[in-house]
Design an enzyme around this catalytic site. Structure first.
Site, PDB file in Angstrom:
ATOM      1  N   PHE B 217       0.933  -1.122   0.051  1.00 19.33           N
ATOM      2  CA  PHE B 217      -0.042  -0.062  -0.071  1.00 19.33           C
ATOM      3  C   PHE B 217       0.531   1.269   0.029  1.00 19.33           C
ATOM      4  O   PHE B 217       2.076   1.248   0.378  1.00 19.33           O
ATOM      5  CB  PHE B 217      -1.233  -0.048   1.165  1.00 19.33           C
ATOM      6  CG  PHE B 217      -0.314   0.189   2.565  1.00 19.33           C
ATOM      7  CD1 PHE B 217       0.044   1.123   3.136  1.00 19.33           C
ATOM      8  CD2 PHE B 217      -0.218  -1.266   3.242  1.00 19.33           C
ATOM      9  CE1 PHE B 217       0.737   1.311   4.415  1.00 19.33           C
ATOM     10  CE2 PHE B 217       0.365  -1.244   4.610  1.00 19.33           C
ATOM     11  CZ  PHE B 217       0.525   0.114   5.128  1.00 19.33           C
ATOM     12  N   GLY B 311      -2.736  -7.215   4.533  1.00 24.36           N
ATOM     13  CA  GLY B 311      -2.074  -5.771   4.712  1.00 24.36           C
ATOM     14  C   GLY B 311      -0.510  -5.833   4.084  1.00 24.36           C
ATOM     15  O   GLY B 311      -0.355  -6.606   3.371  1.00 24.36           O
ATOM     16  N   ASP B 312       0.223  -4.693   4.390  1.00 24.95           N
ATOM     17  CA  ASP B 312       1.472  -4.592   3.727  1.00 24.95           C
ATOM     18  C   ASP B 312       1.272  -4.579   2.110  1.00 24.95           C
ATOM     19  O   ASP B 312       0.897  -3.528   1.783  1.00 24.95           O
ATOM     20  CB  ASP B 312       2.577  -5.599   4.176  1.00 24.95           C
ATOM     21  CG  ASP B 312       2.788  -5.458   5.830  1.00 24.95           C
ATOM     22  OD1 ASP B 312       2.289  -4.363   6.306  1.00 24.95           O
ATOM     23  OD2 ASP B 312       3.692  -6.285   6.177  1.00 24.95           O
ATOM     24  N   ASN B 313       1.713  -5.739   1.703  1.00 24.35           N
ATOM     25  CA  ASN B 313       1.889  -5.827   0.090  1.00 24.35           C
ATOM     26  C   ASN B 313       0.518  -6.269  -0.384  1.00 24.35           C
ATOM     27  O   ASN B 313       0.892  -7.324  -1.257  1.00 24.35           O
ATOM     28  CB  ASN B 313       3.104  -6.826  -0.357  1.00 24.35           C
ATOM     29  CG  ASN B 313       4.496  -6.014   0.172  1.00 24.35           C
ATOM     30  OD1 ASN B 313       4.522  -5.714   1.390  1.00 24.35           O
ATOM     31  ND2 ASN B 313       5.135  -5.412  -0.981  1.00 24.35           N
ATOM     32  N   TRP B 314      -0.653  -5.824   0.218  1.00 23.84           N
ATOM     33  CA  TRP B 314      -1.865  -6.680  -0.300  1.00 23.84           C
ATOM     34  C   TRP B 314      -2.493  -5.946  -1.310  1.00 23.84           C
ATOM     35  O   TRP B 314      -3.313  -6.521  -1.871  1.00 23.84           O
ATOM     36  CB  TRP B 314      -2.600  -6.539   0.941  1.00 23.84           C
ATOM     37  CG  TRP B 314      -3.364  -5.321   1.386  1.00 23.84           C
ATOM     38  CD1 TRP B 314      -2.610  -4.134   1.574  1.00 23.84           C
ATOM     39  CD2 TRP B 314      -4.866  -4.903   1.298  1.00 23.84           C
ATOM     40  NE1 TRP B 314      -3.573  -3.125   1.883  1.00 23.84           N
ATOM     41  CE2 TRP B 314      -4.774  -3.545   1.587  1.00 23.84           C
ATOM     42  CE3 TRP B 314      -5.901  -5.850   1.009  1.00 23.84           C
ATOM     43  CZ2 TRP B 314      -6.108  -2.957   1.724  1.00 23.84           C
ATOM     44  CZ3 TRP B 314      -7.285  -4.982   1.032  1.00 23.84           C
ATOM     45  CH2 TRP B 314      -7.147  -3.724   1.436  1.00 23.84           C
TER      46      TRP B 314
END
Lengths: 717, 717
Positions: B217, B311-314
């Site tokens: 994100f 989350g993170d690289n979602w």
């Protein structure tokens, strides 16, 4: 001077006391008021006699014979949601039938409009019908679950001011005064002839006090006899088929009901005016000036003076408009509620004199046993006096029942001191220009036309949505600041060279903030250049607001702040710390921001935040090249705020060093200097003792002032 | 069941205590965490082993050799005011050079854009030049005192999550993990091969915990190493020349830098999305789903499970989007902060199971001597439990250093009770549908795609501008209400038949209120008809707001209120009195409206005002034909507000009589019924004793509940 410049009311059977009060107050003029008449004897005691004169009402003998010439207005029905069955719109719903009646003399199909308010589209006139018996419009084509309205032409059969007095005072069977339209031929002839005869019949009248001319500001009542709509600036009651036709002939295009209805806002002064409305204002003003001029000439031909009351039927006379001077009035009189309204009257150009009617009005709502009318009188005088010291009205006066005031000896005494003080200060300053440290321009969509009249709905009434902005003019009305009112066209090619600081104040989208004017890149660039070259910009509330190109405040780069609307929450806002020292305020200063704003954030570390709370910048300054921006979230009036605002103006102008010239440290005290006379006044604006350090142009000292005192000193004293 | 459905972290040299805690908590899975690794021995104790797996970072050996495949983003420079001399825009100003570097591999003239932000016009590329040595753009043609920006393509050379951890934990010389773009050929091949080898090298891993897939994100830091921009939904870091070309080929039109820059808002979820952005989201989601699917298949081919961290690289995986199911994941795990985030995880479709990671994370910020981590654990559990009772996650877990948690015996005990309680209630309700009284639709521009994700900026962070709206989902997350998320297209032709009440909540102009969607007459008519026929509409904040056709709230006729923007001040507002009795609240009820609204006024006497203060309606209801409107000025979460909101929903739906079915009078207590099992739970959502009257489907009684208690009863008990 022991006498003069004061007008008092009087009434029947009050001769001896009138003489006594005249002497006591030094009055040189007597007026009648609503509900009072002057005896013949009174008229002979040597005072100038003012007589209230109604032009376009109070002549029902004539009006009833010419109902086709009654005044008219476009009105909007309620919004009706259509369903599957034929929609009917009962357009009179909510209006007072005693004031307003549908005008069926003209063909509704020619003038009325039906709108789909869900789409904003006008419905073709073949798709609706009026039932003139029952006063409804039925639609022949419609879209289910859209909202529809009817804009209809109504006859106004009751003068709004008389209606207000009639209803408020419960006058029962007293006839309703019918207002007629002097744009119509019979009325036009009538008013002139009547005035000629009236002047002959009233030889003792020295001053014809026109109350007022032709068209009342917009004021409609509802079916419960309560106020429904009020706009002190409203041109709503000036329309007629004839007016529309004459407009079309002059301007080459046609006006429609919607130009007046304006989606239901009726061209409120808070709306950024359309060109059509501006044209129409000009059209009415020219007509009114031309016709009023004829009446004034009749008055002059009879060797009397013509005075206009600023209010009631004043529409089209706007004294700061381009056509006012043509009327040729001798005087304007208006009600003084504060410093702003004082300046609104005293600055009126093209008249020989102005007169302020002070409060309280001699009516039983204030003058009753157990109440002290002196309190209101003191507040009124002390509030207005600081404005008088900048630009005095030429006369002051009172209204109502003199016999009532006479029952309050302390009040009578206080008025003696006021009138004496007024004459004294008028003698000192009437013909000299006070010291001015800075010139500011108030920038909005109205500019000069509405000088000293910003953010006003109904004359001097308090609204939650405006008080936070009224402090700007009220502060300025009594300060060592010159004030010019500018509209956006005025400055497009450059800001006048003598302006030090521009002020833009108001809610987003309003005429006062500017709304869609801030779409204009030329305007933005012109102002940006001007500030970059040393100009000062003060923004209050939602200044320069127009949501476009990544900004809400279009001059955010100058002000150093913008408003978060939710779209830039992802961008971190780092700057929330207040500076520890600043010229405008110190850490301890209490400021009232009124309704204030939320979500104002500083753009960078270059923005100096002076007050931050509720998650929002409330006061900030920002250097922009050689100029400065200052942002306030609100500026209601108080002596403390006025002083802060003055300091902000000096700061914005880069003239901090000059603040301490003719300056008082105590916000309840002000200094007014008159260089030509080399005199200055130190004024206590309160009814309590005040101590203040005073700065002259060369030195400073501490002074103690008695309640309400004004001390005159020479420069070198 | 005494064991299972619980995942715990572990670490090196902690074997015996891990076994003890596994037994105590009934854990059946062990995971590693950031900074912890599992010993070989630990992997052999019979627990399922989760291993964190980074796809597109943490492989610097590869990344450093293929810097041409690094991830990229369009960035906007600061706004620079031009003067008379050549403007230079130092576009990297304010960005962290260790994270972001201008991409000069691609020709700037092809991809970069210079905008005049005063006019909104793009500057032709021949009129500017880039200095690649010094990182500035100079303009060859410009208008003095306009503002200019550069939109440039930057290489992202540091993974945002690793950067955050690195900076926060002061990791010093530890290498920066370079994120690479699997849309590029070498990277695409690399990630597959690496995973195949990794699976072979890690035979003890049962569950590959993808953390996460490809694109982080949007998260940029500033040159002071502080967060500069964060958007948990942001697609900013997905771009590349290749992506743009592939998009153009597929969609038949070209995207430009400005489609991403969006005047500086970077397509914040609060912006009403453009069609181009919606297309791009779809484009990325299809690509991500397709590529992630290949990795999942590799995992499955190795007989392991594939789990995704939410989350993170979602970015691109959005679980409520149309392409998520194609990935073929076994599980999703996410962090549970409250009821809303629990439902965000537990409602995810197309996976075999979901897992919620509960708080507190076993880190020293909570687990330090003198602090009681049980307090946060209790609050987290009690807040989430009411949502679990509506739709449970399939597993719960914890993260961090197990050795740290082990030092707090009271906490260890509390987790024992939580895990046991979770297993108990999961066994009771996992396969049954709870009783639902009403179905609501949340109407905004995102609809289903952002289910349980409205008004979110950064995951679960508090913002002043959103908390007043978050109470809607948080209330609903644990109530006897079915929730559907609808966008404006979904309802244009009609509202789904099973929806009882529509809810529109947010600030004017945002995607959540709807902004320009409310220009659409068809939408307005459809909703108007639906309410007229019995539907319920609840508006919160500035619902249905779009200033047009005489209204700000386009469904004011349903809600019975509108917002005064200053244009209708001339119209009298009569209605300010609160009703004395109402179903939703009584006179004494305290409500917190959060940031609330000003200037909301009732349209007519038909509007029932429940709360009026600060010159504004705060809560009102309004009958509209057979339907109803309800207006709240804000709805932050609290148990009291949740109950009021529930009552409002029943009122809007005309189902007041059904409120007292499975209902508790005390707002801290809730009742969840499961008709298929003829069982119900009475739940104390607080850590204090509670007494409440309880309504079943037939009768009522008073119950006393211990702190945090959940009591299960049979229908006929």
């Amino acid at each position: 001077m022991e006498k003069g410049r004061v007008t008092i009311p009087s009434e029947s059977n009050f001769l001896a006391e009138t003489k006594r009060l005249m002497a006591l107050w030094g009055a040189d003029a007597i007026r009648d008021s609503d509900g009072t008449k002057l005896d013949e004897e009174l008229k002979q005691i040597g005072a100038k006699i003012y007589t209230t004169y109604f032009v376009a009402r109070g002549h029902n003998d004539f009006a009833e014979k010419h109902l086709e010439e009654v005044q008219q207005a476009f009105l909007l029905s309620e919004r009706v949601t259509a369903t599957e069955t034929t929609p009917k719109i009962w357009f009179m719903k909510g209006y007072l039938a005693e004031q307003l009646q549908p005008n069926y003399r003209e063909n509704p199909k020619d003038l009325w409009e039906v709108y789909d308010r869900t789409t904003g589209e006008k419905i073709a006139s073949e798709n609706w019908e009026v039932d003139q018996e029952q006063n409804f419009v039925s639609l022949k084509k419609w879209q289910p679950y859209h909202e529809y309205t009817v804009s209809f032409l109504a006859s106004m059969i009751w003068d709004p001011t008389q209606m207000y007095n009639h209803i408020t005072n419960d006058w029962g069977e007293k006839p309703h005064e019918i207002p007629f339209d002097i744009r119509q031929p019979e009325s036009n002839a009538f008013v002139k002839n009547f005035l000629i005869n009236w002047l002959a019949d009233n030889p003792d009248t020295d001053v014809v006090r026109f109350t007022t001319f032709f068209y009342h500001f917009t004021l409609f009542f509802n079916d419960q006899k309560k106020e429904k709509f009020v706009d002190w600036f409203g041109y709503g009651s000036t329309v007629s088929l004839r007016a529309l036709k004459e407009f079309e002939k002059e301007y080459g295009y046609k006006l429609h009901a919607e130009d007046f209805i304006d989606e239901g806002y009726y061209n409120s002064p808070f709306r950024v005016p359309s060109q059509a409305f501006l044209d129409y204002i000009d059209f009415v003003q020219r007509f009114v000036a031309n016709e009023a001029k004829k009446l004034v000439e009749i008055v002059h031909d009879a060797n009397r003076e013509a005075m206009m009351f600023l209010g009631d039927n004043w529409i089209g006379t706007e004294p700061y408009g381009p056509h006012f001077k043509e009327i040729g009035l001798d005087a304007v009189v208006g009600s003084v509620g504060n410093g702003t309204t004082l300046r609104m009257i005293s600055e009126i150009p093209h008249v020989k004199y102005t007169e302020g009617r002070f409060l309280p009005y001699f009516f039983p709502d204030v003058f009753y046993e157990g109440n002290d009318p002196t309190i209101e009188a003191k507040e009124n005088w002390l509030t207005a006096r600081r404005a008088i010291l900048r630009k005095p009205v030429d006369r002051i006066g009172y209204g109502g029942y003199l016999s009532l005031a006479n029952k309050f000896p302390e009040f009578v005494d206080y008025v003696s001191s006021v009138t004496a003080e007024f004459r004294d200060l008028y003698a000192r300053i009437a013909d000299v220009t006070p010291y001015v440290g800075i010139k500011v321009g108030i920038l909005n969509a109205w500019g000069k036309l509405r000088s000293w009249q910003t953010h006003m709905v109904a004359h001097a009434l308090w609204y939650q949505q405006i008080y936070s902005y009224l402090g700007v003019l009220e502060s300025l009305s009594g300060q060592k600041i010159a004030v010019e009112f500018l509209n956006f066209t005025d400055i497009k090619t450059g800001i006048p060279a003598d302006i030090d600081v521009l002020i833009n104040v108001g809610d987003a989208g309003t005429a006062f903030s500017g709304g869609k004017n801030w779409q204009d890149a030329t305007l933005i660039a012109t102002l940006t250049k001007w500030v970059a070259n040393g100009g000062g910009l003060i923004g209050i509330g939602e200044p320069t607001a127009y949501f476009a190109n990544g900004r809400f405040f279009q001059l955010a780069h100058i002000l150093g702040v913008d408003k978060e609307l939710g779209f830039s929450l992802s961008t971190d806002k780092y700057f929330k710390d207040e500076v520890s020292e600043h010229f405008i305020i110190d850490k301890a200063t209490q400021i009232d921001f009124g309704e204030r704003q939320k979500n104002i954030y500083a753009l960078s570390e270059k923005t100096q935040i002076l007050r931050y709370f509720d998650g929002s910048v409330q006061l900030a300054t920002h250097d922009f090249s050689n100029g400065r921006g200052v942002y306030f979230s609100g500026m209601p009036y108080s002596p403390e705020n006025a002083q802060i605002f003055l300091r902000a103006i000096y700061y914005a102008a880069h003239k901090e060093a000059e603040l301490n010239i003719w300056y008082a440290e105590n916000p309840d005290v002000e200094v007014h200097a008159y260089p030509e006379k080399r005199q200055y006044a130190v004024v206590n604006n309160t009814d309590e003792k005040q101590v203040s350090k005073i700065y002259t142009d060369k030195r400073n000292y501490v002074i103690t002032l008695a309640p309400g005192a004004i001390e005159w000193r020479n420069y070198d004293e």
